[in-house]
Design a protein around this motif. Sequence first.
Motif, PDB file in Angstrom:
ATOM      1  N   MET A   1       3.074-109.850 -42.866  1.00  0.00           N
ATOM      2  CA  MET A   1       2.436-110.584 -41.956  1.00  0.00           C
ATOM      3  C   MET A   1       1.464-111.974 -42.547  1.00  0.00           C
ATOM      4  N   SER A   2       2.005-113.013 -42.230  1.00  0.00           N
ATOM      5  CA  SER A   2       0.906-114.039 -42.584  1.00  0.00           C
ATOM      6  C   SER A   2       0.004-114.141 -41.551  1.00  0.00           C
ATOM      7  N   GLU A   3      -1.495-114.868 -42.124  1.00  0.00           N
ATOM      8  CA  GLU A   3      -2.235-114.500 -41.645  1.00  0.00           C
ATOM      9  C   GLU A   3      -2.179-115.517 -40.158  1.00  0.00           C
ATOM     10  N   ASN A   4      -1.729-116.317 -40.065  1.00  0.00           N
ATOM     11  CA  ASN A   4      -1.048-117.518 -38.676  1.00  0.00           C
ATOM     12  C   ASN A   4      -0.976-115.973 -37.851  1.00  0.00           C
ATOM     13  N   ASN A   5      -0.299-115.044 -37.857  1.00  0.00           N
ATOM     14  CA  ASN A   5       0.532-114.562 -37.134  1.00  0.00           C
ATOM     15  C   ASN A   5      -0.877-113.231 -36.592  1.00  0.00           C
ATOM     16  N   ILE A   6      -2.562-114.073 -36.811  1.00  0.00           N
ATOM     17  CA  ILE A   6      -3.285-112.952 -36.434  1.00  0.00           C
ATOM     18  C   ILE A   6      -3.185-113.335 -34.752  1.00  0.00           C
ATOM     19  N   LYS A   7      -2.914-112.411 -33.725  1.00  0.00           N
ATOM     20  CA  LYS A   7      -3.083-112.220 -32.459  1.00  0.00           C
ATOM     21  C   LYS A   7      -4.493-111.752 -31.480  1.00  0.00           C
ATOM     22  N   ILE A   8      -5.438-112.193 -31.195  1.00  0.00           N
ATOM     23  CA  ILE A   8      -6.342-111.622 -30.296  1.00  0.00           C
ATOM     24  C   ILE A   8      -6.725-111.699 -28.949  1.00  0.00           C
ATOM     25  N   LEU A   9      -6.892-110.638 -28.603  1.00  0.00           N
ATOM     26  CA  LEU A   9      -6.973-110.355 -26.763  1.00  0.00           C
ATOM     27  C   LEU A   9      -8.620-110.897 -26.455  1.00  0.00           C
ATOM     28  N   ILE A  10      -8.801-111.477 -25.345  1.00  0.00           N
ATOM     29  CA  ILE A  10     -10.030-111.494 -25.012  1.00  0.00           C
ATOM     30  C   ILE A  10      -9.565-111.310 -23.514  1.00  0.00           C
ATOM     31  N   LEU A  11     -10.444-110.765 -23.078  1.00  0.00           N
ATOM     32  CA  LEU A  11     -10.683-110.181 -22.079  1.00  0.00           C
ATOM     33  C   LEU A  11     -11.664-110.477 -20.994  1.00  0.00           C
ATOM     34  N   HIS A  12     -11.737-110.547 -20.048  1.00  0.00           N
ATOM     35  CA  HIS A  12     -13.012-111.423 -18.922  1.00  0.00           C
ATOM     36  C   HIS A  12     -12.810-110.273 -18.029  1.00  0.00           C
ATOM     37  N   GLY A  13     -14.166-109.447 -18.299  1.00  0.00           N
ATOM     38  CA  GLY A  13     -14.165-108.090 -16.184  1.00  0.00           C
ATOM     39  C   GLY A  13     -14.547-109.430 -15.230  1.00  0.00           C
ATOM     40  N   PRO A  14     -14.536-107.945 -13.944  1.00  0.00           N
ATOM     41  CA  PRO A  14     -14.685-108.407 -12.646  1.00  0.00           C
ATOM     42  C   PRO A  14     -16.069-109.635 -12.611  1.00  0.00           C
ATOM     43  N   ASN A  15     -15.734-110.332 -11.563  1.00  0.00           N
ATOM     44  CA  ASN A  15     -16.636-111.806 -10.705  1.00  0.00           C
ATOM     45  C   ASN A  15     -16.910-112.664 -12.051  1.00  0.00           C
ATOM     46  N   LEU A  16     -16.079-112.849 -13.657  1.00  0.00           N
ATOM     47  CA  LEU A  16     -16.231-113.715 -14.443  1.00  0.00           C
ATOM     48  C   LEU A  16     -15.453-115.036 -14.265  1.00  0.00           C
ATOM     49  N   ASN A  17     -14.836-114.519 -13.086  1.00  0.00           N
ATOM     50  CA  ASN A  17     -13.809-115.989 -12.457  1.00  0.00           C
ATOM     51  C   ASN A  17     -14.225-116.724 -11.871  1.00  0.00           C
ATOM     52  N   LEU A  18     -15.506-116.160 -11.364  1.00  0.00           N
ATOM     53  CA  LEU A  18     -16.381-117.035 -10.808  1.00  0.00           C
ATOM     54  C   LEU A  18     -18.046-118.485 -11.750  1.00  0.00           C
ATOM     55  N   LEU A  19     -18.024-117.483 -12.724  1.00  0.00           N
ATOM     56  CA  LEU A  19     -18.649-118.278 -13.885  1.00  0.00           C
ATOM     57  C   LEU A  19     -18.537-120.028 -13.272  1.00  0.00           C
ATOM     58  N   GLY A  20     -19.570-120.235 -13.759  1.00  0.00           N
ATOM     59  CA  GLY A  20     -19.912-122.252 -12.903  1.00  0.00           C
ATOM     60  C   GLY A  20     -20.513-122.173 -11.526  1.00  0.00           C
ATOM     61  N   THR A  21     -20.198-121.437 -10.809  1.00  0.00           N
ATOM     62  CA  THR A  21     -21.248-120.848  -9.260  1.00  0.00           C
ATOM     63  C   THR A  21     -22.229-119.712  -9.765  1.00  0.00           C
ATOM     64  N   ARG A  22     -21.368-118.480 -10.121  1.00  0.00           N
ATOM     65  CA  ARG A  22     -22.069-117.268  -9.905  1.00  0.00           C
ATOM     66  C   ARG A  22     -23.670-117.608 -10.651  1.00  0.00           C
ATOM     67  N   GLU A  23     -24.420-117.076 -10.449  1.00  0.00           N
ATOM     68  CA  GLU A  23     -25.892-117.385 -11.189  1.00  0.00           C
ATOM     69  C   GLU A  23     -25.989-117.838 -11.788  1.00  0.00           C
ATOM     70  N   PRO A  24     -25.921-119.306 -12.211  1.00  0.00           N
ATOM     71  CA  PRO A  24     -26.206-120.341 -12.758  1.00  0.00           C
ATOM     72  C   PRO A  24     -26.592-120.437 -13.775  1.00  0.00           C
ATOM     73  N   GLU A  25     -28.164-120.142 -13.061  1.00  0.00           N
ATOM     74  CA  GLU A  25     -29.312-120.008 -14.059  1.00  0.00           C
ATOM     75  C   GLU A  25     -29.636-118.740 -14.818  1.00  0.00           C
ATOM     76  N   ILE A  26     -28.712-117.485 -14.825  1.00  0.00           N
ATOM     77  CA  ILE A  26     -28.271-116.272 -15.803  1.00  0.00           C
ATOM     78  C   ILE A  26     -26.868-116.136 -16.767  1.00  0.00           C
ATOM     79  N   TYR A  27     -25.856-117.103 -15.291  1.00  0.00           N
ATOM     80  CA  TYR A  27     -24.822-117.162 -16.844  1.00  0.00           C
ATOM     81  C   TYR A  27     -23.944-118.391 -17.425  1.00  0.00           C
ATOM     82  N   GLY A  28     -24.777-119.724 -16.761  1.00  0.00           N
ATOM     83  CA  GLY A  28     -24.744-121.386 -17.007  1.00  0.00           C
ATOM     84  C   GLY A  28     -23.704-121.851 -16.335  1.00  0.00           C
ATOM     85  N   ALA A  29     -23.896-123.227 -16.756  1.00  0.00           N
ATOM     86  CA  ALA A  29     -22.304-123.786 -16.034  1.00  0.00           C
ATOM     87  C   ALA A  29     -21.423-124.086 -15.527  1.00  0.00           C
TER      88      ALA A  29
END
Length: 151
Positions: A1-29
């Motif tokens: 397998m070539s280096e370019n074929n490395i595939k990484i799965l990035i998983l985000h759990g609950p409530n992270l769909n609300l980032l931007g508006t969710r407690e921005p003082e903790i999680y940022g904008a």
Amino acid sequence: MSENNIKILILHGPNLNLLGTREPEIYGAQTLEAINQDLSQLARELEVQVDCFQSNSEGELVDKIQQAKSEYQGVVINAAAYTHSSIALRDALIATGLPAVEVHLSNIYQREEFRHHSYLASVVVGQISGFGPQSYHLGLRAIVHQVRKGK
Ligand code: DQA
């Protein structure tokens, strides 16, 4: 397998769909979409591929980890609140045997006591906590390094 074929799965759990508006003082904008775009850009620089997936459902995250085995070489996971409760996610990571890096936007050790324990910490390669969206960037760099090291 070539280096370019490395595939990484990035998983985000609950409530992270609300980032931007969710407690921005903790999680940022920054929204989750913007974080994912930055991660795709970083992936291009690192010459790897990433897929990002968010769910509020523990079962969907378990399914995704189980399916990851055949397609990905590593996982970056912010399990959000499930970090502190989910033996199922822990078991799924063990079952796939894929190397994983746990990330958190906030420093979970500076927060409430119940956030100090992670069910994932002892089954992942390492944990990055407290750097805001940079935690994901550091996590992606770390897992790519780990995967390349293991080849
Ligand atoms: C979090 C920290 C968790 O304790 C919390 O439940 C989250 C986000 C973080 O990224 O800082 O939802 O994982």
